[in-house]
Design a protein around this motif. Structure first.
Motif, PDB file in Angstrom:
ATOM      1  N   GLU A  69       1.991  -7.591  -6.169  1.00  0.00           N
ATOM      2  CA  GLU A  69       0.544  -7.799  -6.302  1.00  0.00           C
ATOM      3  C   GLU A  69       0.237  -8.952  -7.247  1.00  0.00           C
ATOM      4  OE1 GLU A  69      -2.787  -4.495  -6.452  1.00  0.00           O
ATOM      5  OE2 GLU A  69      -1.999  -4.844  -8.471  1.00  0.00           O
ATOM      6  N   ASP A  74      -1.829  -9.064  -3.466  1.00  0.00           N
ATOM      7  CA  ASP A  74      -1.950  -7.821  -2.705  1.00  0.00           C
ATOM      8  C   ASP A  74      -0.536  -7.322  -2.376  1.00  0.00           C
ATOM      9  OD1 ASP A  74      -3.081  -5.699  -1.433  1.00  0.00           O
ATOM     10  OD2 ASP A  74      -3.959  -6.832   0.228  1.00  0.00           O
ATOM     11  N   LYS A 156      -2.636   1.126  -2.744  1.00  0.00           N
ATOM     12  CA  LYS A 156      -3.481   0.028  -2.257  1.00  0.00           C
ATOM     13  C   LYS A 156      -4.969   0.319  -2.437  1.00  0.00           C
ATOM     14  CE  LYS A 156      -3.762  -3.058   1.765  1.00  0.00           C
ATOM     15  NZ  LYS A 156      -3.096  -4.243   1.166  1.00  0.00           N
ATOM     16  N   ARG A 159      -6.848   0.479  -6.372  1.00  0.00           N
ATOM     17  CA  ARG A 159      -6.595  -0.693  -7.199  1.00  0.00           C
ATOM     18  C   ARG A 159      -7.470  -0.750  -8.448  1.00  0.00           C
ATOM     19  NH1 ARG A 159      -5.591  -6.800  -4.979  1.00  0.00           N
ATOM     20  NH2 ARG A 159      -5.268  -7.799  -7.016  1.00  0.00           N
TER      21      ARG A 159
END
Length: 332
Positions: A69, A74, A156, A159
């Protein structure tokens, strides 16, 4: 924030110790097969290595995601699934094939739910008592696969508030496990929550996030030589006193100790890093897959000898064959 290394010192020796602990733990569960009679020399319960491997799973996966990330902005869930499938599935299905072939060649009946193994749900078949021998140990891989499928999505979508969400889920799972034990006893629900070890894996993940943020107080503690000595003293003595703890808190205690040992690796003490431990760390997955199967195969093979091998020779034979096959599969 300065970038921390993606290499975690000390993990190799932890994996090596856990791998050999599992070797002797498997002798307890599988060692009376045939004429081996190895159970008396084995560890009666292998609390330490299994829980520690779960902690390492959560810590390493999170650490890897955080680096990805930071580098790309990402994480790619699809690429992660491909990497895990390439790493896990070939050995997973090879082990099933070898185990079932061994049963057939030795004239033993395949008594269990093979489809549960094929569909990557050996943890469920284990709970139901339908996993075919000698593949009982596959339950661990079912737990890992379940986590691999679910955790990337949680990572994911969480975050903005990742640490409190992951720690919160771990805490709720822990409460559910303790609640099941108190109100329902050691039934199916408690065993499912306990065996799945989702709280254990997520605690490893939460600590990885905390450490990655470079909390000064945590880093200072973990780089202390005294912290390293204390952590390893607890880690190596666990088998002596953890069995005396009440069942619901055993995994939590080992989780804390495992986290301490993992973080102590950042001291960079030379004894924690060597070529031998790195080698066994690389083949630890193969050792776990093939060891119980090789206990069965060697036991059946030794029946053909005109004499009975001693306990020490039998142990050495099984371990050497297991390491040899795990090494071969690693380099194929």
């Amino acid at each position: 924030m300065s970038k921390l290394s993606n290499n975690l010192p000390g993990l190799a020796i932890i994996r090596t110790i856990c791998a050999f602990s599992i070797l002797f733990g498997h002798f307890y569960h599988f060692g009376d097969w045939g004429n081996l009679e190895l159970a008396p020399i084995a560890l009666p319960e292998i609390y330490l290595p299994v829980v520690t491997f779960f902690v390492i799973t959560g810590f390493l996966m999170t650490w890897s995601f955080l680096h990805e990330e930071q580098a790309t902005g990402d994480i790619s869930v699809s690429k992660f699934y491909k990497r895990r499938a390439k790493r896990i599935l070939p050995l997973y299905y090879t082990g099933i094939g070898v185990g079932l072939l061994a049963l057939w060649l030795c004239g033993d009946k395949i008594n269990g739910n093979v489809w549960g193994l094929i569909c990557l749900q050996p943890n469920i078949t284990h709970l139901l008592g339908t996993t075919p021998f000698p593949l009982w140990h596959y339950w661990f891989l079912g737990v890992e696969v379940t986590f691999y499928l679910l955790f990337p999505l949680l990572f994911k979508i969480s975050r903005q508030h990742r640490l409190p969400i992951i720690a919160g889920v771990a805490f709720l799972w822990l409460l559910a496990k303790w609640g099941a034990y108190i109100f329902l006893g050691k039934g199916f629900v408690y065993h499912y929550l306990g065996m799945t070890q989702m709280d254990t894996i997520l605690w490893g993940s939460a600590v990885a996030i905390l450490f990655y943020k470079q909390q000064h107080w945590l880093i200072q503690i973990c780089r202390s030589v005294w912290f390293t000595i204390f952590a390893w003293a607890l880690f190596l003595s666990t088998q002596l006193w953890v069995p005396m703890l009440p069942s619901p808190i055993r995994s939590l205690v080992i989780t804390v100790i495992s986290i301490m040992v993992i973080l102590s690796g950042f001291c960079g003490h030379p004894i924690l890093e060597n070529k031998v431990s790195h080698f066994f760390s690389k083949i630890s997955y193969g050792i776990y897959i093939f060891h119980p199967i090789m206990i069965y195969v060697c036991a059946e093979g030794l029946k053909l000898l005109p004499f009975q091998l001693g306990v020490g020779a039998s142990v050495a034979l099984v371990i050497l064959v297991t390491i040899g096959i795990a090494t071969l599969m690693h380099y194929l």
